[in-house]
Design a protein around this motif. Structure first.
Motif, PDB file in Angstrom:
ATOM      1  N   LYS A  37       0.801  -1.361  -0.306  1.00  0.00           N
ATOM      2  CA  LYS A  37      -0.082   0.192  -0.128  1.00  0.00           C
ATOM      3  C   LYS A  37       1.059   1.409   0.329  1.00  0.00           C
ATOM      4  O   LYS A  37       0.328   2.418  -0.893  1.00  0.00           O
ATOM      5  N   ARG A  38       1.915   1.291   0.528  1.00  0.00           N
ATOM      6  CA  ARG A  38       2.323   2.669   0.668  1.00  0.00           C
ATOM      7  C   ARG A  38       3.332   2.805  -0.641  1.00  0.00           C
ATOM      8  O   ARG A  38       3.799   4.042  -0.507  1.00  0.00           O
ATOM      9  N   ILE A  39       4.105   1.773  -1.277  1.00  0.00           N
ATOM     10  CA  ILE A  39       4.634   1.974  -2.403  1.00  0.00           C
ATOM     11  C   ILE A  39       3.375   2.096  -3.428  1.00  0.00           C
ATOM     12  O   ILE A  39       3.717   3.649  -3.837  1.00  0.00           O
ATOM     13  N   THR A  40       2.584   1.870  -3.769  1.00  0.00           N
ATOM     14  CA  THR A  40       1.493   2.235  -4.209  1.00  0.00           C
ATOM     15  C   THR A  40       1.175   3.880  -3.939  1.00  0.00           C
ATOM     16  O   THR A  40       0.964   4.750  -5.160  1.00  0.00           O
ATOM     17  N   GLU A  41       0.882   4.058  -2.707  1.00  0.00           N
ATOM     18  CA  GLU A  41       0.391   5.828  -3.037  1.00  0.00           C
ATOM     19  C   GLU A  41       1.846   6.436  -2.982  1.00  0.00           C
ATOM     20  O   GLU A  41       1.498   7.663  -3.721  1.00  0.00           O
ATOM     21  N   VAL A  42       2.507   5.829  -2.436  1.00  0.00           N
ATOM     22  CA  VAL A  42       4.113   6.793  -3.392  1.00  0.00           C
ATOM     23  C   VAL A  42       4.558   7.181  -4.778  1.00  0.00           C
ATOM     24  O   VAL A  42       4.375   7.815  -5.078  1.00  0.00           O
ATOM     25  N   VAL A  43       3.881   5.848  -5.686  1.00  0.00           N
ATOM     26  CA  VAL A  43       4.192   5.354  -6.862  1.00  0.00           C
ATOM     27  C   VAL A  43       2.838   6.699  -7.288  1.00  0.00           C
ATOM     28  O   VAL A  43       3.466   7.139  -8.490  1.00  0.00           O
ATOM     29  N   ASN A  44       2.086   6.805  -6.829  1.00  0.00           N
ATOM     30  CA  ASN A  44       1.015   7.186  -7.426  1.00  0.00           C
ATOM     31  C   ASN A  44       0.889   9.134  -7.071  1.00  0.00           C
ATOM     32  O   ASN A  44       0.644   9.780  -7.500  1.00  0.00           O
ATOM     33  N   GLN A  45       1.270   9.451  -6.001  1.00  0.00           N
ATOM     34  CA  GLN A  45       2.462  10.940  -5.860  1.00  0.00           C
ATOM     35  C   GLN A  45       2.624  11.211  -6.938  1.00  0.00           C
ATOM     36  O   GLN A  45       2.630  11.985  -7.398  1.00  0.00           O
ATOM     37  N   TYR A  46       3.860  10.764  -7.316  1.00  0.00           N
ATOM     38  CA  TYR A  46       4.484  10.627  -7.884  1.00  0.00           C
ATOM     39  C   TYR A  46       4.391  10.776  -9.870  1.00  0.00           C
ATOM     40  O   TYR A  46       4.151  12.056 -10.560  1.00  0.00           O
ATOM     41  N   GLY A  52       3.363  11.536 -18.078  1.00  0.00           N
ATOM     42  CA  GLY A  52       3.104  12.267 -19.314  1.00  0.00           C
ATOM     43  C   GLY A  52       4.511  13.035 -19.310  1.00  0.00           C
ATOM     44  O   GLY A  52       4.855  13.257 -20.743  1.00  0.00           O
ATOM     45  N   ARG A  53       5.674  13.749 -18.177  1.00  0.00           N
ATOM     46  CA  ARG A  53       6.291  14.222 -18.734  1.00  0.00           C
ATOM     47  C   ARG A  53       7.299  13.308 -18.453  1.00  0.00           C
ATOM     48  O   ARG A  53       8.826  13.806 -18.965  1.00  0.00           O
ATOM     49  N   LYS A  54       8.125  12.333 -17.575  1.00  0.00           N
ATOM     50  CA  LYS A  54       8.604  11.484 -16.806  1.00  0.00           C
ATOM     51  C   LYS A  54       8.711   9.622 -17.652  1.00  0.00           C
ATOM     52  O   LYS A  54       7.028   9.940 -17.822  1.00  0.00           O
ATOM     53  N   SER A  55       8.912   8.539 -18.337  1.00  0.00           N
ATOM     54  CA  SER A  55       8.306   7.281 -18.722  1.00  0.00           C
ATOM     55  C   SER A  55       7.661   6.633 -17.278  1.00  0.00           C
ATOM     56  O   SER A  55       8.390   7.582 -15.936  1.00  0.00           O
ATOM     57  N   ASP A  56       7.240   5.806 -16.809  1.00  0.00           N
ATOM     58  CA  ASP A  56       6.976   5.171 -15.793  1.00  0.00           C
ATOM     59  C   ASP A  56       8.388   4.210 -15.767  1.00  0.00           C
ATOM     60  O   ASP A  56       8.011   4.545 -14.035  1.00  0.00           O
ATOM     61  N   LYS A  57       8.666   3.840 -16.073  1.00  0.00           N
ATOM     62  CA  LYS A  57      10.882   3.794 -15.293  1.00  0.00           C
ATOM     63  C   LYS A  57      10.671   5.021 -14.923  1.00  0.00           C
ATOM     64  O   LYS A  57      11.442   4.456 -13.307  1.00  0.00           O
ATOM     65  N   ASP A  58      11.226   5.897 -14.542  1.00  0.00           N
ATOM     66  CA  ASP A  58      11.259   7.066 -14.412  1.00  0.00           C
ATOM     67  C   ASP A  58      10.461   7.249 -13.132  1.00  0.00           C
ATOM     68  O   ASP A  58      11.387   7.833 -11.415  1.00  0.00           O
ATOM     69  N   ILE A  59       8.903   7.127 -13.542  1.00  0.00           N
ATOM     70  CA  ILE A  59       8.231   7.158 -11.735  1.00  0.00           C
ATOM     71  C   ILE A  59       8.905   6.253 -10.833  1.00  0.00           C
ATOM     72  O   ILE A  59       8.651   7.089  -9.677  1.00  0.00           O
ATOM     73  N   LEU A  60       9.432   5.329 -11.260  1.00  0.00           N
ATOM     74  CA  LEU A  60       9.373   4.415 -10.502  1.00  0.00           C
ATOM     75  C   LEU A  60      10.640   3.819  -9.654  1.00  0.00           C
ATOM     76  O   LEU A  60      10.187   4.285  -8.692  1.00  0.00           O
ATOM     77  N   TYR A  61      11.643   4.728 -10.609  1.00  0.00           N
ATOM     78  CA  TYR A  61      13.203   4.824  -9.138  1.00  0.00           C
ATOM     79  C   TYR A  61      13.146   5.907  -9.144  1.00  0.00           C
ATOM     80  O   TYR A  61      12.786   6.074  -7.857  1.00  0.00           O
ATOM     81  N   MET A  62      11.837   7.125  -8.763  1.00  0.00           N
ATOM     82  CA  MET A  62      11.610   8.098  -8.405  1.00  0.00           C
ATOM     83  C   MET A  62      11.375   8.048  -6.642  1.00  0.00           C
ATOM     84  O   MET A  62      11.580   8.645  -6.000  1.00  0.00           O
ATOM     85  N   SER A  63      10.423   6.887  -6.828  1.00  0.00           N
ATOM     86  CA  SER A  63       9.592   6.472  -5.669  1.00  0.00           C
ATOM     87  C   SER A  63      10.525   5.855  -4.772  1.00  0.00           C
ATOM     88  O   SER A  63      10.481   6.259  -3.504  1.00  0.00           O
ATOM     89  N   LEU A  64      10.995   4.584  -5.366  1.00  0.00           N
ATOM     90  CA  LEU A  64      11.950   3.912  -4.837  1.00  0.00           C
ATOM     91  C   LEU A  64      13.209   4.736  -4.041  1.00  0.00           C
ATOM     92  O   LEU A  64      13.465   4.934  -3.361  1.00  0.00           O
ATOM     93  N   ILE A  65      13.936   5.438  -4.355  1.00  0.00           N
ATOM     94  CA  ILE A  65      14.769   6.747  -3.830  1.00  0.00           C
ATOM     95  C   ILE A  65      13.366   7.192  -3.244  1.00  0.00           C
ATOM     96  O   ILE A  65      14.689   7.387  -1.980  1.00  0.00           O
ATOM     97  N   ASP A  66      12.868   8.135  -2.694  1.00  0.00           N
ATOM     98  CA  ASP A  66      11.746   8.462  -1.868  1.00  0.00           C
ATOM     99  C   ASP A  66      11.486   7.220  -0.783  1.00  0.00           C
ATOM    100  O   ASP A  66      11.743   8.019   0.605  1.00  0.00           O
ATOM    101  N   ILE A  67      11.248   6.329  -0.957  1.00  0.00           N
ATOM    102  CA  ILE A  67      11.040   4.940   0.217  1.00  0.00           C
ATOM    103  C   ILE A  67      12.290   4.922   0.722  1.00  0.00           C
ATOM    104  O   ILE A  67      11.883   4.113   2.182  1.00  0.00           O
ATOM    105  N   ALA A  68      12.929   4.772  -0.388  1.00  0.00           N
ATOM    106  CA  ALA A  68      14.804   4.126   0.181  1.00  0.00           C
ATOM    107  C   ALA A  68      15.560   5.177   1.368  1.00  0.00           C
ATOM    108  O   ALA A  68      16.031   5.212   2.286  1.00  0.00           O
ATOM    109  N   LEU A  69      15.074   6.747   1.290  1.00  0.00           N
ATOM    110  CA  LEU A  69      15.407   8.204   1.378  1.00  0.00           C
ATOM    111  C   LEU A  69      14.383   7.722   2.888  1.00  0.00           C
ATOM    112  O   LEU A  69      15.427   8.185   3.785  1.00  0.00           O
TER     113      LEU A  69
END
Length: 100
Positions: A37-46, A52-69
């Motif tokens: 649920k937490r992962i889904t929430e963070v990915v949804n926020q990003y 439309g401005r970033k690829s899905d892969k970039d959005i996932l990586y940004m979410s991973l960095i957020d969660i790891a931070l």
């Protein structure tokens, strides 16, 4: 391998736009579901901000960095080593004074 999975159960987790099959210990199922649920929430926020401005892969990586931070900040916050060192020093000083 079969013996290690005997105590585990099979669950399906919905993470963002994917369903994953996971084997976990029954007592950890709730944690797995909260994590999904937490992962889904963070990915949804990003995705709301960058879709439309970033690829899905970039959005996932940004979410991973957020969660790891968040995880690293929590580890740093819970670091007890400085307190243990200080307590050890104080204990040594107190023992030395009591010997006098």
């Amino acid at each position: 391998m079969a013996e290690t999975n005997k105590a585990k159960q099979h669950i399906s987790l919905h993470v963002y736009d994917t369903t994953l099959s996971v084997y976990c210990e029954p007592e950890k199922e709730g944690l797995y579901r909260k994590a999904a649920k937490r992962i889904t929430e963070v990915v949804n926020q990003y995705a709301q901000i960058f879709k439309g401005r970033k690829s899905d892969k970039d959005i996932l990586y940004m979410s991973l960095i957020d969660i790891a931070l968040r995880y690293e900040m929590e580890l740093d916050r819970n670091d007890t080593q400085p307190f243990e060192t200080l307590l050890s020093q104080l204990t040594t000083e107190i023992e030395e004074e009591l010997k006098k």
